[in-house]
Each structure stands twice: as structure tokens, then as C-alpha cells.
Design an enzyme around this catalytic site. Sequence first.
Site, PDB file in Angstrom:
ATOM      1  N   GLY A 182       0.762  -1.249   0.000  1.00  0.00           N
ATOM      2  CA  GLY A 182       0.000   0.000   0.000  1.00  0.00           C
ATOM      3  C   GLY A 182       0.788   1.292   0.000  1.00  0.00           C
ATOM      4  O   GLY A 182       0.311   2.302  -0.487  1.00  0.00           O
ATOM      5  N   ASP A 230      -4.951   1.718  10.818  1.00  0.00           N
ATOM      6  CA  ASP A 230      -6.345   1.391  11.102  1.00  0.00           C
ATOM      7  C   ASP A 230      -6.402   0.817  12.527  1.00  0.00           C
ATOM      8  O   ASP A 230      -6.384   1.570  13.487  1.00  0.00           O
ATOM      9  CB  ASP A 230      -6.772   0.398  10.017  1.00  0.00           C
ATOM     10  CG  ASP A 230      -8.247   0.101   9.981  1.00  0.00           C
ATOM     11  OD1 ASP A 230      -9.032   1.014   9.743  1.00  0.00           O
ATOM     12  OD2 ASP A 230      -8.613  -1.069  10.188  1.00  0.00           O
ATOM     13  N   THR A 231      -6.366  -0.496  12.692  1.00  0.00           N
ATOM     14  CA  THR A 231      -6.341  -1.068  14.045  1.00  0.00           C
ATOM     15  C   THR A 231      -5.009  -0.803  14.731  1.00  0.00           C
ATOM     16  O   THR A 231      -4.916  -0.838  15.955  1.00  0.00           O
ATOM     17  CB  THR A 231      -6.560  -2.598  14.014  1.00  0.00           C
ATOM     18  OG1 THR A 231      -5.449  -3.219  13.353  1.00  0.00           O
ATOM     19  CG2 THR A 231      -7.846  -2.964  13.321  1.00  0.00           C
ATOM     20  N   GLY A 232      -3.961  -0.586  13.953  1.00  0.00           N
ATOM     21  CA  GLY A 232      -2.624  -0.368  14.497  1.00  0.00           C
ATOM     22  C   GLY A 232      -1.792  -1.639  14.541  1.00  0.00           C
ATOM     23  O   GLY A 232      -0.606  -1.604  14.881  1.00  0.00           O
ATOM     24  N   ASP A 235      -5.289  -0.290  -2.518  1.00  0.00           N
ATOM     25  CA  ASP A 235      -6.222  -1.058  -3.343  1.00  0.00           C
ATOM     26  C   ASP A 235      -7.524  -1.389  -2.641  1.00  0.00           C
ATOM     27  O   ASP A 235      -7.629  -1.353  -1.421  1.00  0.00           O
ATOM     28  CB  ASP A 235      -5.587  -2.380  -3.773  1.00  0.00           C
ATOM     29  CG  ASP A 235      -5.582  -3.395  -2.625  1.00  0.00           C
ATOM     30  OD1 ASP A 235      -5.131  -3.038  -1.519  1.00  0.00           O
ATOM     31  OD2 ASP A 235      -6.062  -4.529  -2.829  1.00  0.00           O
ATOM     32  N   ARG A 244      -5.290   0.989  -7.359  1.00  0.00           N
ATOM     33  CA  ARG A 244      -3.954   1.451  -6.944  1.00  0.00           C
ATOM     34  C   ARG A 244      -3.428   2.534  -7.872  1.00  0.00           C
ATOM     35  O   ARG A 244      -2.650   3.383  -7.477  1.00  0.00           O
ATOM     36  CB  ARG A 244      -2.945   0.286  -6.962  1.00  0.00           C
ATOM     37  CG  ARG A 244      -3.118  -0.723  -5.857  1.00  0.00           C
ATOM     38  CD  ARG A 244      -1.860  -1.589  -5.744  1.00  0.00           C
ATOM     39  NE  ARG A 244      -2.124  -2.861  -5.093  1.00  0.00           N
ATOM     40  CZ  ARG A 244      -2.156  -3.034  -3.765  1.00  0.00           C
ATOM     41  NH1 ARG A 244      -1.932  -2.026  -2.953  1.00  0.00           N
ATOM     42  NH2 ARG A 244      -2.409  -4.222  -3.254  1.00  0.00           N
TER      43      ARG A 244
HETATM   44  P1  5GP Z   1      -4.037  -2.122  10.597  1.00  0.00           P
HETATM   45  O1  5GP Z   1      -3.020  -3.186  10.802  1.00  0.00           O
HETATM   46  O2  5GP Z   1      -3.658  -0.785  11.185  1.00  0.00           O
HETATM   47  O3  5GP Z   1      -5.420  -2.556  11.009  1.00  0.00           O
HETATM   48  O4  5GP Z   1      -4.210  -1.953   9.072  1.00  0.00           O
HETATM   49  C1  5GP Z   1      -3.283  -1.392   8.326  1.00  0.00           C
HETATM   50  C2  5GP Z   1      -3.465  -1.791   6.882  1.00  0.00           C
HETATM   51  O5  5GP Z   1      -4.788  -2.142   6.537  1.00  0.00           O
HETATM   52  C3  5GP Z   1      -3.130  -0.598   6.049  1.00  0.00           C
HETATM   53  O6  5GP Z   1      -1.757  -0.520   5.841  1.00  0.00           O
HETATM   54  C4  5GP Z   1      -3.913  -0.871   4.798  1.00  0.00           C
HETATM   55  O7  5GP Z   1      -3.127  -1.653   3.945  1.00  0.00           O
HETATM   56  C5  5GP Z   1      -5.122  -1.650   5.276  1.00  0.00           C
HETATM   57  N1  5GP Z   1      -6.258  -0.736   5.372  1.00  0.00           N
HETATM   58  C6  5GP Z   1      -6.733  -0.114   6.469  1.00  0.00           C
HETATM   59  N2  5GP Z   1      -7.761   0.689   6.157  1.00  0.00           N
HETATM   60  C7  5GP Z   1      -7.934   0.592   4.838  1.00  0.00           C
HETATM   61  C8  5GP Z   1      -8.825   1.213   3.894  1.00  0.00           C
HETATM   62  O8  5GP Z   1      -9.668   2.062   4.200  1.00  0.00           O
HETATM   63  N3  5GP Z   1      -8.666   0.846   2.592  1.00  0.00           N
HETATM   64  C9  5GP Z   1      -7.734  -0.070   2.185  1.00  0.00           C
HETATM   65  N4  5GP Z   1      -7.685  -0.372   0.907  1.00  0.00           N
HETATM   66  N5  5GP Z   1      -6.874  -0.657   3.030  1.00  0.00           N
HETATM   67  C10 5GP Z   1      -6.972  -0.327   4.338  1.00  0.00           C
HETATM   68 MG    MG Z   2      -0.819  -1.163   4.236  1.00  0.00          MG
END
Ligand code: 5GP
Ligand code: MG
Length: 176
Positions: free
Chosen positions: A40, A102-104, A158, A164
Site C-alpha cells: 500500500g 487502522d487497528t494499528g 487497493d 492502486r
Molecule cells: P491495521 O493493521 O492498522 O489494522 O491496518 C493497516 C493496513 O490495513 C493498512 O496498511 C492498509 O493496507 C489496510 N487498510 C486499512 N484501512 C484501509 C482502507 O480504508 N482501505 C484499504 N484499501 N486498506 C486499508
Molecule cells: Mg498497508
Amino acid sequence: MTDTNLLFSEEHIARRIDELAGEIAKGMPRDVLIVGLLKGSFVFVADLMRALHRRGAAPRIEFMRLSSYGLEMASSGEVHLLGDIPTDISGREILLVDDIVDTGRSLAYAIALLKQRGVLGIRTCALLDKPSRREVEVPMDFVGFTIEDVFVAGYGIDYAERYRDLPHIIVVGQAE
Ligand code: 5GP
Ligand code: MG
């Protein structure tokens, strides 16, 4: 695509990245090692790196690939390492860069992994931050935009491998 699901235009993103590069160049060593999280962040890292160059920095670049969402809009909650950094990073100042926090969980996983390797310090940078979704606390040092709990795509990010290539960021799941 209509205007209704445009979140950030190409120009808006470029302006914010230029500002971010200014903050980073002031606060970090000139030869900072950027560790981007794939896939991403690849477009963001490419633009951020050149914005840093324009601010007089000379960043080094590595990428780490973590497991993705697959084809879903919700994360499995488990993070896996799919591709590691090839070089020795002990003693380096790291700027860990992701597209969205997002969640971290992804960022927390990457921070733990880098810390085991004797890095000097780690700062974090994300183009987009969704603080309302946080499950694991992670330090956020440089944030492009703070957004609501919406699912986005474009600018390297994506949705089921689509979008993308968009130069801007859209909200997915709204009327197209
Ligand atoms: P986390 O581990 O913080 O929950 O998620 C991080 C990853 O989830 C980000 O790097 C991204 O790749 C994916 N992600 C989180 N939110 C979104 C979103 O709104 N759209 C997309 N396409 N990917 C997301
Ligand atoms: Mg990512």
C-alpha cells in the site's frame, strides 16, 4: 467515479506531502532510512522520498511486506511477514511508513520487529490515520490526514487489487 466519492485530490495530496517532508526533514537525520510497508505505501514512499530530497534530505529506502486484507474490507487481525528487509539496520534511525493506520496491528508488528534489530530509533509516518478504529496503541509521529471510519482506495491503496493506479484517493462503497 463521481465527485461524491473523491476524498483527496492529487493536488491536495501533493501539498500535504510537501508539508510532511518539511516536518520530517527538520526532525530526523538527513540520511534517514525509510522502511515502507508494502504494498500500500509504495506510491506514498516514492512521492515522500522526492519531497524529502527537495527539502535537502537524502533518504535511504527499504521495504517490508506484511500480509494484507486479501480481497476483504476487514482485516483478519493477524499480521504475517511476507518479505523482510535484506540489510543490516542496527544503529540506524528509521522512518517507518505505511499508507493507512487502522487497528494499528501492522505498525505495532513492524515496530516490534525493527526494535529487535538494534535500531537507534523509530518514528512512524502514515498518509492516512483512522484513530477511531484503533485496537493497539501505536505512536504516530507524522500523519498526512486524519480520516473517519471509511474504506478508501487509490494512490497505491487497493480495494481487491483495484484502484492502486488512481492519482487521487476515493471512498469505496459509495455510489460510483
Ligand atoms: P491495521 O493493521 O492498522 O489494522 O491496518 C493497516 C493496513 O490495513 C493498512 O496498511 C492498509 O493496507 C489496510 N487498510 C486499512 N484501512 C484501509 C482502507 O480504508 N482501505 C484499504 N484499501 N486498506 C486499508
Ligand atoms: Mg498497508
